[in-house]
Scaffold this active site. Structure first.
Site, PDB file in Angstrom:
ATOM      1  N   SER A   1       0.751  -1.413   0.187  1.00 10.34           N
ATOM      2  CA  SER A   1      -0.256   0.418  -0.040  1.00 10.34           C
ATOM      3  C   SER A   1       0.967   0.932  -0.208  1.00 10.34           C
ATOM      4  O   SER A   1       1.769   1.206   0.535  1.00 10.34           O
ATOM      5  CB  SER A   1      -0.901  -0.420   1.713  1.00 10.34           C
ATOM      6  OG  SER A   1      -1.644   1.330   1.780  1.00 10.34           O
TER       7      SER A   1
ATOM      8  N   TYR B   1      -2.528  -0.680  10.619  1.00 14.02           N
ATOM      9  CA  TYR B   1      -2.428  -1.126   9.747  1.00 14.02           C
ATOM     10  C   TYR B   1      -0.514  -0.561   8.446  1.00 14.02           C
ATOM     11  O   TYR B   1      -0.809  -1.294   7.595  1.00 14.02           O
ATOM     12  CB  TYR B   1      -4.077   0.075   7.900  1.00 14.02           C
ATOM     13  CG  TYR B   1      -3.673  -0.539   6.777  1.00 14.02           C
ATOM     14  CD1 TYR B   1      -4.033  -2.089   6.541  1.00 14.02           C
ATOM     15  CD2 TYR B   1      -3.004   0.980   5.808  1.00 14.02           C
ATOM     16  CE1 TYR B   1      -4.456  -2.051   5.369  1.00 14.02           C
ATOM     17  CE2 TYR B   1      -3.493   0.086   4.540  1.00 14.02           C
ATOM     18  CZ  TYR B   1      -4.203  -0.665   3.832  1.00 14.02           C
ATOM     19  OH  TYR B   1      -4.258  -1.321   3.270  1.00 14.02           O
TER      20      TYR B   1
HETATM   21  N1  NAD Z   1      -9.179   0.386  -1.779  1.00 11.64           N
HETATM   22  C1  NAD Z   1      -7.532   0.109  -1.376  1.00 11.64           C
HETATM   23  O1  NAD Z   1      -7.484   1.524  -1.073  1.00 11.64           O
HETATM   24  C2  NAD Z   1      -6.125   0.020  -1.336  1.00 11.64           C
HETATM   25  C3  NAD Z   1      -5.072   0.325  -1.072  1.00 11.64           C
HETATM   26  C4  NAD Z   1      -3.788  -0.462  -0.708  1.00 11.64           C
HETATM   27  C5  NAD Z   1      -3.936  -1.558  -0.444  1.00 11.64           C
HETATM   28  N2  NAD Z   1      -4.910  -2.515  -0.281  1.00 11.64           N
HETATM   29  C6  NAD Z   1      -5.290  -3.460   0.263  1.00 11.64           C
HETATM   30  O2  NAD Z   1      -5.727  -3.991  -1.072  1.00 11.64           O
HETATM   31  C7  NAD Z   1      -5.687  -5.335  -0.773  1.00 11.64           C
HETATM   32  C8  NAD Z   1      -7.303  -5.366  -1.097  1.00 11.64           C
HETATM   33  O3  NAD Z   1      -8.221  -4.854  -0.868  1.00 11.64           O
HETATM   34  P1  NAD Z   1      -9.482  -4.134  -0.931  1.00 11.64           P
HETATM   35  O4  NAD Z   1      -9.746  -3.003  -0.957  1.00 11.64           O
HETATM   36  O5  NAD Z   1      -9.737  -5.413  -2.461  1.00 11.64           O
HETATM   37  O6  NAD Z   1     -10.116  -4.835   0.027  1.00 11.64           O
HETATM   38  P2  NAD Z   1     -11.714  -5.937   0.352  1.00 11.64           P
HETATM   39  O7  NAD Z   1     -11.865  -5.270   2.253  1.00 11.64           O
HETATM   40  O8  NAD Z   1     -12.816  -4.955  -0.889  1.00 11.64           O
HETATM   41  O9  NAD Z   1     -11.835  -7.042   0.435  1.00 11.64           O
HETATM   42  C9  NAD Z   1     -10.953  -7.993   1.104  1.00 11.64           C
HETATM   43  C10 NAD Z   1     -11.035  -9.256   1.147  1.00 11.64           C
HETATM   44  O10 NAD Z   1     -10.217  -9.989   1.779  1.00 11.64           O
HETATM   45  C11 NAD Z   1     -10.989 -11.197   2.849  1.00 11.64           C
HETATM   46  N3  NAD Z   1     -10.048 -11.209   3.736  1.00 11.64           N
HETATM   47  C12 NAD Z   1      -9.892 -11.143   5.622  1.00 11.64           C
HETATM   48  N4  NAD Z   1      -9.806 -11.083   6.172  1.00 11.64           N
HETATM   49  C13 NAD Z   1      -9.244 -12.658   5.180  1.00 11.64           C
HETATM   50  C14 NAD Z   1      -9.088 -13.654   5.919  1.00 11.64           C
HETATM   51  N5  NAD Z   1      -8.308 -13.786   7.450  1.00 11.64           N
HETATM   52  N6  NAD Z   1      -8.438 -15.012   5.011  1.00 11.64           N
HETATM   53  C15 NAD Z   1      -9.062 -14.700   4.228  1.00 11.64           C
HETATM   54  N7  NAD Z   1      -9.729 -13.635   2.965  1.00 11.64           N
HETATM   55  C16 NAD Z   1      -9.897 -12.724   3.882  1.00 11.64           C
HETATM   56  C17 NAD Z   1     -12.267  -9.978   3.530  1.00 11.64           C
HETATM   57  O11 NAD Z   1     -13.318 -11.182   3.580  1.00 11.64           O
HETATM   58  C18 NAD Z   1     -12.165  -9.464   1.636  1.00 11.64           C
HETATM   59  O12 NAD Z   1     -13.313 -10.404   0.573  1.00 11.64           O
HETATM   60  C19 NAD Z   1      -5.456  -5.360   0.926  1.00 11.64           C
HETATM   61  O13 NAD Z   1      -4.364  -5.834   1.201  1.00 11.64           O
HETATM   62  C20 NAD Z   1      -5.818  -3.684   0.695  1.00 11.64           C
HETATM   63  O14 NAD Z   1      -5.001  -4.009   2.744  1.00 11.64           O
HETATM   64  C21 NAD Z   1      -6.460  -1.585  -0.775  1.00 11.64           C
END
Ligand code: NAD
Length: 274
Positions: free
Chosen positions: A166, A179
């Protein structure tokens, strides 16, 4: 496939990526956290390009519904891959092993592994609970290491792992100590994995997104003043789409990136510089 069009300030129009990667059809990927958000978009995008996907999530019902919906949409597309829904808790090493075994059993090979599952707890330092910090490090960091271990045990030279870091790995904001520190660890772990797994011909990279339009950022997208303040710190002044992150994933998995390893690719509208 059609994407739902987001609306409202700060949202973006989802436009399909057009880059072609002819080496992808027939390959096999595991993606964690694929029930929704970026993981679901990655599964859809790879399957559209002929990659078979084992898609894992803690949320079994949502994962099954997403896979069913995507497979139905892909049924009419010649050469599309299939998506198999699996339950996985990424904090448990043995469940990664089961995911990898499922990929081998269903499709006979394992080329790509995307450590995408993550959680984003919001708490300022005095209020972070032991449970929050442990859960964040367990899902976001241990989950990446366990996934890489399960993948590397079965991958052939030429395979690739991509971890979700991230912009929070390099830019801190209040309320995100757990985070941010977890994502800094993911970026560093990516470098360590690249150094060690290079001996096996496995590349390991990370993607470092900024604000992306998913449920994880719904809290800020639904708070207009907070969103406006956040977008002030984004040189492109908008939130990114999962499709735009998928473009980076495609590149990192593809042969075009065959000499790229240990790198965190920012997809953040420039926000790491502000
Ligand atoms: N959305 C953003 O702006 C953003 C920015 C930077 C990084 N990220 C990273 O990108 C990745 C995806 O983010 P997103 O926005 O699609 O998130 P999201 O919350 O839409 O989806 C995350 C998914 O991970 C699953 N999950 C959570 N804990 C889990 C576990 N213990 N085992 C298996 N699955 C699990 C959840 O059920 C969910 O379906 C994450 O690692 C997040 O930290 C997101």
């Amino acid at each position: 496939m059609s994407n739902p069009e987001p609306t409202g300030p700060g949202r973006v129009q989802h436009q399909p990526m057009t880059a072609q990667y002819p080496e992808l059809p027939g390959k096999v990927a595991v993606i964690t956290g694929a029930a929704r958000g970026m993981g679901a978009r990655f599964a859809a995008g790879l399957a559209t390009r002929g990659v078979h996907v084992v898609a894992g999530d803690l949320d079994t019902a949502a994962m099954t519904a997403t896979a069913d919906e995507l497979n139905t949409a892909l049924a009419g597309e010649p050469g599309a891959g299939r998506i198999k829904a699996s339950t996985v808790d990424v904090t448990r090493a043995e469940e990664h092993t089961a995911l990898a075994q499922r990929a081998m059993a269903e499709f006979g090979r394992l080329d790509f592994w995307v450590n995408n599952a993550g959680i984003f707890p919001f708490a300022e330092v005095p209020d972070i609970t032991p449970e929050q910090i442990r859960a964040t490090l367990s899902v976001n960091v241990e989950g990446v290491l366990f996934g890489a271990q399960a993948a590397a045990a079965r991958m052939q030279p030429g395979s690739a792992i991509v971890n979700m870091a991230s912009v929070s790995a390099v830019r801190v904001r209040k309320g995100r100590a757990a985070y941010c520190s977890s994502k800094a660890a993911v970026a560093h772990l990516t470098e360590s994995l690249a150094v060690e797994l290079g001996d096996q011909g496995i590349r390991v990279n990370a993607i470092a997104p900024g604000y992306i339009d998913t449920e994880m950022t719904r809290w800020i997208q639904d708070d207009a003043p907070a969103l406006a303040k956040a977008l002030d710190a984004v040189p492109l002044h908008r939130i990114g789409s999962p499709e735009e992150v998928f473009g980076a994933l495609l590149f990192l998995l593809s042969d075009s990136a065959r000499y790229v390893t240990g790198h965190s690719l920012a997809v953040d509208g420039g926000s790491r510089h502000v």
